[in-house]
Motif scaffolding. Structure first.
Motif, short mmCIF file in Angstrom:
data_model
loop_
_atom_site.label_atom_id
_atom_site.label_comp_id
_atom_site.label_asym_id
_atom_site.label_seq_id
_atom_site.Cartn_x
_atom_site.Cartn_y
_atom_site.Cartn_z
N MET A 1 4.84 -5.48 7.35
CA MET A 1 3.74 -5.55 6.38
C MET A 1 2.62 -6.47 6.92
O MET A 1 2.89 -7.55 7.42
N GLN A 186 -10.17 3.28 0.90
CA GLN A 186 -8.85 3.69 1.40
C GLN A 186 -8.97 4.89 2.34
O GLN A 186 -8.34 4.93 3.40
N LYS A 226 -5.57 -3.61 -3.26
CA LYS A 226 -4.22 -3.06 -3.50
C LYS A 226 -3.99 -1.74 -2.77
O LYS A 226 -2.87 -1.23 -2.76
N ASN A 227 -5.03 -1.19 -2.14
CA ASN A 227 -4.84 0.06 -1.40
C ASN A 227 -4.07 -0.18 -0.10
O ASN A 227 -4.25 -1.20 0.57
N GLU A 228 -3.27 0.81 0.22
CA GLU A 228 -2.32 0.68 1.34
C GLU A 228 -2.97 0.19 2.64
O GLU A 228 -2.45 -0.66 3.34
N ASP A 229 -4.13 0.77 2.97
CA ASP A 229 -4.73 0.44 4.28
C ASP A 229 -5.84 -0.59 4.22
O ASP A 229 -6.51 -0.82 5.21
N ASP A 231 -6.56 -4.21 4.22
CA ASP A 231 -5.77 -5.40 4.57
C ASP A 231 -6.51 -6.71 4.35
O ASP A 231 -6.14 -7.75 4.91
N LYS A 257 1.91 -4.74 -2.67
CA LYS A 257 1.74 -3.35 -2.22
C LYS A 257 3.09 -2.64 -2.14
O LYS A 257 4.07 -3.24 -1.87
#
Ligand code: PEP
Length: 257
Positions: A1, A186, A226-229, A231, A257
């Motif tokens: 992560m 995202q 909060k979006n996956e990609d 950072d 996440k």
């Protein structure tokens, strides 16, 4: 992560006195005491010494520069080298910000030389890419960013780029109050990561942090982060006040996440 990273770009704001005050004030705010996220501010060159001199040792906020030159020293009036930046405590350097590209004519080839040198000398570059409003409107934004990434990272190997940080900054969202939607951010971040897989490999693409920049502030940070990609964030206006910067770091600390 990937550890979230909140970086403040102070642009041409905050002289040495204001910079010292920022660190005095932020010290009272108990920011990032557990070091759960990475945090940094990038003051103007003239204020870097004030930043490193006034930053308490136990404050988990690093210092970065807003620009750098790739030569070691010599007849380069107005430029600052990597070793000089490291001497005043910099761990990061913003490279290829859209204001440098647009107002000061920096090309991808020039930016590429800076990225190569920063990575070689272990000053972590925060490479900025992003499309103009017209490019977004005409639907060429993916092509523009793809070209920037491949040109700016030309000649580098997977091992060399593993510590790179990229900031996706749609130019139409910088300093305008207009923010990319979480979906737009995202979508582009995932696209950049896919490009990194193609240019390097899956492992390194998973490791490289991709920050979002463009009117990020406490009121919209959580939705973006909060979006996956996504950072982290490269933040201009909202990073200038200690309480707002601290709030952004606190929000990032709370993102799951
Ligand atoms: C920036 O300068 O990189 C930036 C994103 O600015 P702002 O947050 O003010 O839009």
């Amino acid at each position: 992560m990937r550890k979230l990273f909140i970086a403040g770009n102070w642009k041409m704001n905050m002289g040495p006195k204001e910079t010292s005050n920022f660190f005095k004030e932020i010290t009272q705010l108990n920011v990032n005491s557990a070091g759960k996220v990475d945090a940094a501010v990038c003051p103007p060159h003239i204020s870097l010494l004030a930043a490193s001199g006034n930053k308490p040792k136990n404050l988990n906020v690093s210092i970065g520069s807003q620009n750098v030159y790739y030569e070691e020293n010599g007849a380069f009036t107005g430029e600052v080298s990597i070793s000089m930046l490291k001497e005043v405590g910099c761990e990061y350097a913003i490279v290829g910000h859209s204001e440098r590209r647009q107002l000061f004519g920096e090309s991808d080839a020039f930016i590429n030389r800076k990225v190569i040198k920063c990575l070689a000398e272990k000053l972590t570059p925060i490479l900025c890419v992003g499309e103009l409003l017209d490019e977004r409107k005409s639907g060429t934004h993916f092509d523009v960013v793809k070209l920037q990434i491949s040109d700016d990272l030309k000649g580098l190997t997977a091992a060399q780029v593993s510590n790179l940080v990229i900031a996706y900054e749609p130019v139409w969202a910088i300093g305008t109050g207009e923010t990319a939607s979480p979906e737009q951010a995202q979508e582009m971040h995932a696209f950049i990561r896919k490009e990194l897989v193609g240019l390097f490999n899956n492992d390194v693409a998973k490791k490289i942090r991709i920050l979002y920049g463009g009117s990020m502030k406490p009121s919209n940070a959580q939705e973006l982060l909060k979006n996956e990609d996504v950072d982290g964030g490269l933040i201009g206006g909202a990073s200038l006040k200690p309480d707002s910067f601290a709030e952004l770091v606190n929000i990032a600390e709370g993102v799951v996440k």
